[in-house]
Structures are given as structure tokens and as C-alpha cells.
Design a protein around this motif. Sequence first.
Motif, short mmCIF file in Angstrom:
data_model
loop_
_atom_site.label_atom_id
_atom_site.label_comp_id
_atom_site.label_asym_id
_atom_site.label_seq_id
_atom_site.Cartn_x
_atom_site.Cartn_y
_atom_site.Cartn_z
N PRO A 1 0.83 -1.21 0.00
CA PRO A 1 0.00 0.00 0.00
C PRO A 1 0.87 1.26 0.00
O PRO A 1 1.84 1.35 0.76
CB PRO A 1 -0.79 -0.11 1.32
CG PRO A 1 -0.80 -1.56 1.65
CD PRO A 1 0.50 -2.10 1.13
N HIS A 2 0.53 2.20 -0.86
CA HIS A 2 1.29 3.45 -0.96
C HIS A 2 0.44 4.52 -1.64
O HIS A 2 -0.57 4.20 -2.28
CB HIS A 2 2.57 3.22 -1.79
CG HIS A 2 2.27 2.87 -3.21
ND1 HIS A 2 1.89 1.61 -3.60
CD2 HIS A 2 2.22 3.63 -4.33
CE1 HIS A 2 1.66 1.58 -4.89
NE2 HIS A 2 1.84 2.81 -5.37
N THR A 3 0.88 5.75 -1.51
CA THR A 3 0.32 6.85 -2.30
C THR A 3 1.40 7.27 -3.27
O THR A 3 2.56 7.43 -2.86
CB THR A 3 -0.04 8.04 -1.38
OG1 THR A 3 -0.91 7.56 -0.35
CG2 THR A 3 -0.73 9.15 -2.15
N ASP A 4 1.07 7.45 -4.56
CA ASP A 4 2.10 7.83 -5.53
C ASP A 4 2.69 9.20 -5.16
O ASP A 4 1.99 10.07 -4.66
CB ASP A 4 1.52 7.85 -6.94
CG ASP A 4 1.28 6.44 -7.49
OD1 ASP A 4 1.39 5.46 -6.73
OD2 ASP A 4 0.96 6.34 -8.69
N ARG A 5 3.98 9.35 -5.43
CA ARG A 5 4.70 10.57 -5.00
C ARG A 5 4.08 11.84 -5.58
O ARG A 5 3.63 11.86 -6.73
CB ARG A 5 6.15 10.49 -5.48
CG ARG A 5 6.94 9.37 -4.85
CD ARG A 5 8.38 9.37 -5.37
NE ARG A 5 9.04 8.14 -4.98
CZ ARG A 5 9.53 7.92 -3.76
NH1 ARG A 5 9.45 8.85 -2.84
NH2 ARG A 5 10.11 6.76 -3.48
N PHE B 1 1.63 5.21 -16.42
CA PHE B 1 1.96 6.49 -17.07
C PHE B 1 1.63 7.64 -16.13
O PHE B 1 0.57 7.66 -15.50
CB PHE B 1 1.12 6.66 -18.35
CG PHE B 1 1.38 5.60 -19.37
CD1 PHE B 1 2.32 5.80 -20.37
CD2 PHE B 1 0.69 4.39 -19.33
CE1 PHE B 1 2.57 4.82 -21.30
CE2 PHE B 1 0.93 3.40 -20.26
CZ PHE B 1 1.87 3.62 -21.25
N ARG B 2 2.54 8.62 -16.10
CA ARG B 2 2.31 9.80 -15.27
C ARG B 2 2.81 11.05 -15.98
O ARG B 2 3.57 10.97 -16.95
CB ARG B 2 3.04 9.65 -13.93
CG ARG B 2 2.59 8.46 -13.08
CD ARG B 2 3.27 8.46 -11.73
NE ARG B 2 2.91 7.31 -10.90
CZ ARG B 2 3.49 6.13 -10.95
NH1 ARG B 2 4.49 5.91 -11.80
NH2 ARG B 2 3.11 5.15 -10.17
N THR B 3 2.40 12.19 -15.46
CA THR B 3 2.92 13.48 -15.92
C THR B 3 3.76 14.05 -14.78
O THR B 3 3.81 13.49 -13.69
CB THR B 3 1.77 14.46 -16.22
OG1 THR B 3 0.97 14.60 -15.04
CG2 THR B 3 0.90 13.96 -17.36
N VAL C 1 -4.59 5.29 -0.20
CA VAL C 1 -3.48 4.46 -0.66
C VAL C 1 -4.02 3.43 -1.64
O VAL C 1 -5.24 3.20 -1.69
CB VAL C 1 -2.77 3.72 0.52
CG1 VAL C 1 -2.11 4.71 1.47
CG2 VAL C 1 -3.74 2.81 1.26
N HIS C 2 -3.14 2.84 -2.41
CA HIS C 2 -3.55 1.72 -3.27
C HIS C 2 -2.48 0.65 -3.19
O HIS C 2 -1.32 0.92 -2.86
CB HIS C 2 -3.81 2.18 -4.71
CG HIS C 2 -2.65 2.88 -5.35
ND1 HIS C 2 -2.40 4.23 -5.18
CD2 HIS C 2 -1.67 2.43 -6.16
CE1 HIS C 2 -1.32 4.56 -5.85
NE2 HIS C 2 -0.84 3.49 -6.46
N GLU C 3 -2.88 -0.58 -3.49
CA GLU C 3 -1.97 -1.72 -3.47
C GLU C 3 -2.37 -2.72 -4.53
O GLU C 3 -3.52 -2.70 -5.00
CB GLU C 3 -1.98 -2.38 -2.09
CG GLU C 3 -3.29 -3.05 -1.74
CD GLU C 3 -3.36 -3.46 -0.28
OE1 GLU C 3 -2.59 -4.35 0.09
OE2 GLU C 3 -4.20 -2.91 0.45
FE FE2 Z 1 1.04 3.39 -7.22
#
Ligand code: FE2
Length: 198
Positions: free
Chosen positions: A124-128, A193-195, A178-180
Motif C-alpha cells: 500500500p502506498h500513495t504515488d509521489r 503512465f504519469r505526468t 493508498v492503493h496496493e
Molecule cells: Fe502506485
Amino acid sequence: MTMRQVADGLWFCLDEFSSRENNRIANYLGSVSGAGLDRQLDQDEFHFRQLMEDGTAVKGRLEAACGTPVWGGEGQVTGPAVPAYLQTLTERADLLVRSSIDTLHAGFSSIYVDLYEEGGSFVPHTDRPIYGPYVLGMSFGVGSCEIVFSSADSEYRLTLPPRSVYCFGPPLRNEPWVHEVVGVTGRRFGVTFRTEAP
Ligand SMILES: [Fe+2]
Ligand SMILES: O=C(O)CCC(=O)C(=O)O
């Protein structure tokens, strides 16, 4: 294709890719070297590596990153150039966001590929916060998994079979959410994919 909204800040579509595309992409990603396992890693090469966190190997997945920004350990850096194969996928990801979520989406520039084997996971984490509001994930290979978004009092679960695409944004994108990734049933490539954060 378009994605359908399944919760506040969460979109999904099944079967965005054909079986043929899935096989080609999984074969390509499977051919990307995992050479980082036995030597010092450099930033200029796109390959899978086992991450270390606080001196311990991260279990459950290998990771490869390219484009910009990517996490350099202490801050954001520019990663290896995006391989042509992944550039084509990026255009597909951009079209999905523009058609279903945000017509003004500027275009994804950062790509991570996570390689999971059966039983793999992502804690589990939150993306930076170095990344922008929308994060889009594609699944390839033979294994499916579940992605679970949770906060203190709510939870959303999505099953991600190969060829599916999900995208999340605020509020799920940010703390306290959070997501896992759990329940990986076989080899899966998650392409994310991110910006850059505005
Ligand atoms: Fe993530
Ligand atoms: O495997 C996935 O689709 C999700 C990966 C993820 O959460 C991440 O890269 O931050």
C-alpha cells in the motif's frame, strides 16, 4: 475506446488491447533485460531492477522506469529515453485520458513498468507528489490481479485482467488514499503512465 467511470476519481476499461497486441507487448517487455540484478544500476538504460528500500530488497515485483520525471532516490530525475514501443503505448494512454477524462490532458511523460510473477504484490502506498493528477495503468501478460484503493472508511477494488486499463485521479490519487496490488495470478506487466506535477 473510452473508459467508464467506476468511482469518484477512478476509470476503467476492459479489452482495450487485442490478444495479439497483448502478446506482442508482453513479448517485448519480457525481452527487456533484468540485468540490473547483479551489478550497479545506471540511469541511462531501460531495464528491470530489484529495488532496495532501507537496505532490504523490495519483494513482489521488479521495476523499470523511463522518461521524466522518475524517482532518483533523493528527488526527481530524467530517466532513460522512452523506447519507441512504449512511446506508441503512451499515445494510446493520452487518447484514453483526453476522450474520457480531461480533454486538456497535456500528455504522459513518465513510464514505469512493474513485472510481477504469480503471488507478486505492491505494498500500500500513495504515488509521489512529484507526479501530476492522473495516473494511468495498463496490464499485459497472462496474470491478472486486484488493485485496491483504500482510505480509513472506504475501499474500491478492481480486477485487472491483461488488456485492461485503469486510471485514477483526485481524490484517490492523494493522501489519505493508498492503493496496493494483490492477488497476482501469473506473470503480469503493469505499465504506469504519469505526468510531472504542475
Ligand atoms: Fe502506485
Ligand atoms: O501494477 C500496477 O498497475 C500499479 C503499480 C503502482 O501502483 C505504481 O506503480 O505506483
